[in-house]
Design a protein around this motif. Structure first.
Motif, mmCIF file in Angstrom:
data_model
loop_
_atom_site.group_PDB
_atom_site.id
_atom_site.type_symbol
_atom_site.label_atom_id
_atom_site.label_comp_id
_atom_site.label_asym_id
_atom_site.label_seq_id
_atom_site.Cartn_x
_atom_site.Cartn_y
_atom_site.Cartn_z
ATOM 1 N N ALA B 346 0.838 -1.203 0.000
ATOM 2 C CA ALA B 346 0.000 0.000 0.000
ATOM 3 C C ALA B 346 0.878 1.261 0.000
ATOM 4 N N CYS B 347 1.974 1.225 0.752
ATOM 5 C CA CYS B 347 2.864 2.393 0.786
ATOM 6 C C CYS B 347 3.569 2.578 -0.552
ATOM 7 N N THR B 348 3.857 1.469 -1.244
ATOM 8 C CA THR B 348 4.445 1.583 -2.586
ATOM 9 C C THR B 348 3.430 2.222 -3.532
ATOM 10 N N VAL B 349 2.157 1.802 -3.406
ATOM 11 C CA VAL B 349 1.092 2.416 -4.222
ATOM 12 C C VAL B 349 0.975 3.903 -3.882
ATOM 13 N N LEU B 350 1.072 4.216 -2.600
ATOM 14 C CA LEU B 350 1.003 5.620 -2.153
ATOM 15 C C LEU B 350 2.077 6.453 -2.869
ATOM 16 N N MET B 351 3.293 5.930 -2.897
ATOM 17 C CA MET B 351 4.385 6.686 -3.520
ATOM 18 C C MET B 351 4.229 6.734 -5.037
ATOM 19 N N GLY B 352 3.846 5.611 -5.620
ATOM 20 C CA GLY B 352 3.638 5.583 -7.074
ATOM 21 C C GLY B 352 2.552 6.552 -7.487
ATOM 22 N N SER B 353 1.435 6.567 -6.748
ATOM 23 C CA SER B 353 0.340 7.480 -7.113
ATOM 24 C C SER B 353 0.777 8.932 -6.903
ATOM 25 N N GLY B 354 1.640 9.159 -5.922
ATOM 26 C CA GLY B 354 2.171 10.514 -5.709
ATOM 27 C C GLY B 354 2.980 10.974 -6.912
ATOM 28 N N LEU B 355 3.784 10.083 -7.466
ATOM 29 C CA LEU B 355 4.589 10.430 -8.648
ATOM 30 C C LEU B 355 3.681 10.766 -9.838
ATOM 31 N N VAL B 356 2.654 9.921 -10.035
ATOM 32 C CA VAL B 356 1.732 10.146 -11.156
ATOM 33 C C VAL B 356 0.998 11.484 -10.975
ATOM 34 N N LEU B 357 0.570 11.767 -9.743
ATOM 35 C CA LEU B 357 -0.135 13.035 -9.468
ATOM 36 C C LEU B 357 0.743 14.239 -9.765
ATOM 37 N N PHE B 358 2.006 14.135 -9.378
ATOM 38 C CA PHE B 358 2.949 15.230 -9.616
ATOM 39 C C PHE B 358 2.988 15.560 -11.111
ATOM 40 N N LEU B 359 3.049 14.508 -11.937
ATOM 41 C CA LEU B 359 3.121 14.720 -13.385
ATOM 42 C C LEU B 359 1.798 15.251 -13.927
ATOM 43 N N MET B 360 0.687 14.691 -13.421
ATOM 44 C CA MET B 360 -0.636 15.118 -13.913
ATOM 45 C C MET B 360 -0.863 16.605 -13.682
ATOM 46 N N LYS B 361 -0.472 17.052 -12.466
ATOM 47 C CA LYS B 361 -0.718 18.447 -12.100
ATOM 48 C C LYS B 361 0.080 19.408 -12.975
ATOM 49 N N ARG B 362 1.209 18.950 -13.476
ATOM 50 C CA ARG B 362 2.093 19.853 -14.216
ATOM 51 C C ARG B 362 2.038 19.639 -15.721
ATOM 52 N N ARG B 363 1.240 18.672 -16.161
ATOM 53 C CA ARG B 363 1.246 18.356 -17.596
ATOM 54 C C ARG B 363 0.777 19.543 -18.440
ATOM 55 N N LYS B 364 -0.282 20.229 -17.988
ATOM 56 C CA LYS B 364 -0.818 21.334 -18.789
ATOM 57 C C LYS B 364 0.202 22.461 -18.920
ATOM 58 N N ALA B 365 0.800 22.831 -17.783
ATOM 59 C CA ALA B 365 1.684 24.003 -17.784
ATOM 60 C C ALA B 365 3.078 23.676 -18.324
ATOM 61 N N SER B 366 3.569 22.480 -18.029
ATOM 62 C CA SER B 366 4.975 22.190 -18.365
ATOM 63 C C SER B 366 5.137 20.958 -19.236
ATOM 64 N N GLY B 367 4.024 20.480 -19.812
ATOM 65 C CA GLY B 367 4.064 19.213 -20.557
ATOM 66 C C GLY B 367 5.091 19.186 -21.678
ATOM 67 N N GLN B 368 5.411 20.362 -22.253
ATOM 68 C CA GLN B 368 6.334 20.372 -23.391
ATOM 69 C C GLN B 368 7.790 20.567 -22.964
ATOM 70 N N LYS B 369 7.985 20.847 -21.678
ATOM 71 C CA LYS B 369 9.366 21.101 -21.229
ATOM 72 C C LYS B 369 10.145 19.797 -21.153
ATOM 73 N N ILE B 370 11.426 19.922 -21.433
ATOM 74 C CA ILE B 370 12.262 18.712 -21.495
ATOM 75 C C ILE B 370 12.402 18.051 -20.115
ATOM 76 N N LEU B 371 12.413 18.899 -19.079
ATOM 77 C CA LEU B 371 12.543 18.343 -17.715
ATOM 78 C C LEU B 371 11.318 17.519 -17.351
ATOM 79 N N PHE B 372 10.149 18.039 -17.753
ATOM 80 C CA PHE B 372 8.919 17.305 -17.468
ATOM 81 C C PHE B 372 8.943 15.955 -18.176
ATOM 82 N N ARG B 373 9.360 15.993 -19.435
ATOM 83 C CA ARG B 373 9.373 14.738 -20.208
ATOM 84 C C ARG B 373 10.383 13.741 -19.625
ATOM 85 N N THR B 374 11.515 14.279 -19.171
ATOM 86 C CA THR B 374 12.499 13.388 -18.541
ATOM 87 C C THR B 374 11.897 12.758 -17.290
ATOM 88 N N ALA B 375 11.198 13.602 -16.504
ATOM 89 C CA ALA B 375 10.579 13.083 -15.275
ATOM 90 C C ALA B 375 9.561 12.003 -15.601
#
Lengths: 91, 498
Positions: B346-375
């Motif tokens: 469950a804690c692994t899922v917690l961390m994995g979902s946190g990573l996905v959320l981080f990307l989701m929140k920033r996709r609109k604003a930074s989706g085209q940036k190279i750092l975002f894509r690397t992440a």
């Protein structure tokens, strides 16, 4: 057997807690009597779970209690999500 | 004021959580597997039969002592682990810089099982506590990441504290996607918060010496007793053995010494036997109670008389034993071990979902940036690549020839190569702005490999159909469940636009 009882106690506590929330109350309305009963279950069931765990194993009881509680919470959470989805689909 | 505080905490939680989370997710995932390290080792060594009672015969102990001497003549610091309920065989182990490996002996007649060379569950344990970078560098990195985890947990509580009580078990998987991921993050975070705090705190504290070297304030620390050096074999056994000539070959029979040690330590079972040129040290088993002890009795190697015994009694030592015990969970029954495993998952899922959320929140604003894509590429390589690499390790265990040279190293290379391919593929897809197809392709491969593992296990005839069925089929079933989960996520992603 004791572990199952602890799981059920926690599950009923989580179930009662969710049913008492206003968002769930709209989908599954409760009478005043049931509300009191649910409040009682929410308060007493975790205490019962802890007592049972300590009775089973005094040294490791808290670990059993928290572990089974978390798993029961997750199970009720999934069940509640499915029930709400079904209910909102019918409405 | 309160909102400003929450915003600051949100920033801290996001960035510390994402940057540290990329490695912490691996640490948690491998730590979760380490809960069943012995069982995984047994799955990976099907030649070892486990149907014996966990009581070694004098003949087996004699053979174990001879095997240890033979290992020590090869300049290896070998020691004996006695049979237990979980692992009813005698193992003569040495530390190779990463794992404890060595021959496995039958506890009845002491013959050496012709077991395949494998790192087994120890591989996950080593990755969990040192990232395969050794006890100094690796442990220090992991401990620093543990501090980051505590910061992320603290800031997460500060953000969510107001909604924690009413949204205790709120999960809306059928709602909009970001909401569903956030709920998954919150529900696992809140329900497993005691476990998360306990594991991150105990894990950081027991290795805190790496980042905060103790100042010898107390005289007791300046004159540390010699047994303390043997108290922690994982970190300190990476030393070469004394020259073979310095070892006195005839050792007294181990059976009576073990019985005497059990009596002195008032223990039901002893577990470790260490040899030095003049002494034999027998350690109490650490699976008997919540406290992970290293109490021991030292015997003379010449005639077997008791030289000394060492039993930890001080409050500080007992506290440290408790912290170790809570983290290592060696004391636990099957039920508690499964609870540790599920909580870790469950804690692994917690961390994995946190990573996905981080990307989701920033996709609109930074989706085209190279750092975002690397992440995003790294996240693909982590969330799909790690289970893929783990499944690949199991495939390699079954498919690599038994007589292959450096077989264990080859298994580990398969793991890292698969993981590297996955990360590279994820990065290329993300940089080419086709991240969705990257997720989908890797999920299909993961599903194929995970669902195929039981077939490979069956077809390689590595064990009988009914031989120790529970152990083999449980791991097969868990890997299959991973494959099914990958298929479900793949189906969900297929409905998304590219």
């Amino acid at each position: 057997m004791i572990a199952l009882c602890v799981f059920l106690a926690w599950a009923s506590a989580f179930w009662a807690h969710e049913c008492l929330q206003p968002r769930t109350n709209k989908l599954f309305p409760l009478t005043t009597g049931s509300k009191r009963l649910y409040q009682c279950v929410r308060a007493c069931a975790p205490a019962l779970a802890l007592l049972l765990c300590l009775y089973r194993d005094f040294e490791e009881g808290v670990l059993y209690c928290l572990g089974l509680g978390a798993v029961a919470g997750l199970a009720v959470s999934l069940l509640m999500a499915a029930l709400k989805h079904k209910q909102s689909g019918q409405l | 004021m309160r909102e400003t505080f929450r915003v600051h905490m949100g920033w801290l939680h996001s960035w510390v959580g994402f940057l540290a989370g990329l490695v912490l997710t691996c640490i948690f995932a491998t730590g979760t597997l380490s809960v069943f390290d012995k069982e995984i080792t047994q799955w990976m060594q099907p030649e070892v039969t486990l149907d014996h009672p966990p009581a070694p015969t004098p003949l087996a102990l004699q053979r174990a002592a001879e095997t240890t001497m033979a290992e020590q003549e090869k300049d290896l610091f070998a020691f004996i682990t006695l049979p237990s309920l979980r692992d009813p065989v005698i193992r003569v182990l040495h530390y190779d810089g990463h794992e404890f490996i060595g021959p496995v002996l039958d506890p009845v007649d002491g013959h050496i099982f012709p077991a395949r060379a494998t790192a087994g569950g120890q591989f996950f344990y080593d990755f969990h506590f040192a990232l395969r970078n050794g006890p100094v560098v690796g442990c220090t990195i992991v401990t620093l990441l543990g501090v980051c985890l505590l910061v992320a947990v603290g800031s997460g509580i500060a953000i969510h504290i107001k909604a924690m009580w009413p949204d205790l078990i709120l999960f809306r998987p059928f709602g909009p996607r970001p909401r569903a991921w956030l709920d998954a993050h919150l529900v696992t975070g809140v329900l497993f918060l005691p476990f998360l705090i306990m594991m991150s705190y105990t894990g950081t504290v027991i290795r805190a010496r790496g980042i905060l070297p103790p100042h010898p304030f107390l005289p007791a620390q300046q004159t540390e007793a010699p047994p303390a050096a043997a108290a922690s074999p994982p970190a300190k056994t990476n030393v070469s053995a004394p020259p073979a000539s310095a070892i006195r070959p005839p050792t007294p029979p181990l059976g009576p010494l073990i019985a005497q040690a059990q009596q002195i330590l008032q223990a039901e079972r002893c577990e470790l036997i260490l040899f030095s040129p003049t002494q034999i040290r027998i350690f109490r088993s650490d699976d008997a109670s919540l406290f992970l002890t290293r109490d021991l009795v030292t015997f003379s190697r010449t005639d077997g008389h008791v030289i000394s015994s060492f039993i930890q009694k001080g409050a500080a030592a007992r506290t440290l034993e408790l912290l170790h015990g809570l983290h290592y969970a060696r004391f636990s029954s099957d039920l508690l071990r499964w609870l540790y495993f599920l909580s870790g998952l469950a804690c692994t899922v917690l961390m994995g979902s946190g990573l996905v959320l981080f990307l989701m929140k920033r996709r609109k604003a930074s989706g085209q940036k190279i750092l975002f894509r690397t992440a995003e590429g790294l996240t693909i390589g982590l969330l799909v690549g790690l289970p893929l690499a783990i499944t690949g390790l199991f495939w390699a265990n079954r498919l690599l020839p038994l007589s292959m040279n450096a077989r264990m190293e080859a298994e580990i290379q398969v793991f890292f190569m698969l993981w590297a391919f996955s990360a590279l593929h994820g990065l290329i897809c993300a940089l080419r702005n086709t991240a969705y197809s990257g997720w989908r392709a890797q999920l299909v491969v993961l599903a194929f490999m995970a669902l195929g593992l039981p077939v490979v296990d069956g077809l390689t005839h590595s064990h009988g159909w009914l031989q120790d069925a529970g152990r083999y089929y449980t791991l097969d079933a868990l890997v299959m469940l991973t494959g099914l989960a990958a298929l479900i996520v793949f189906q969900k992603l297929r409905r998304q636009p590219s």
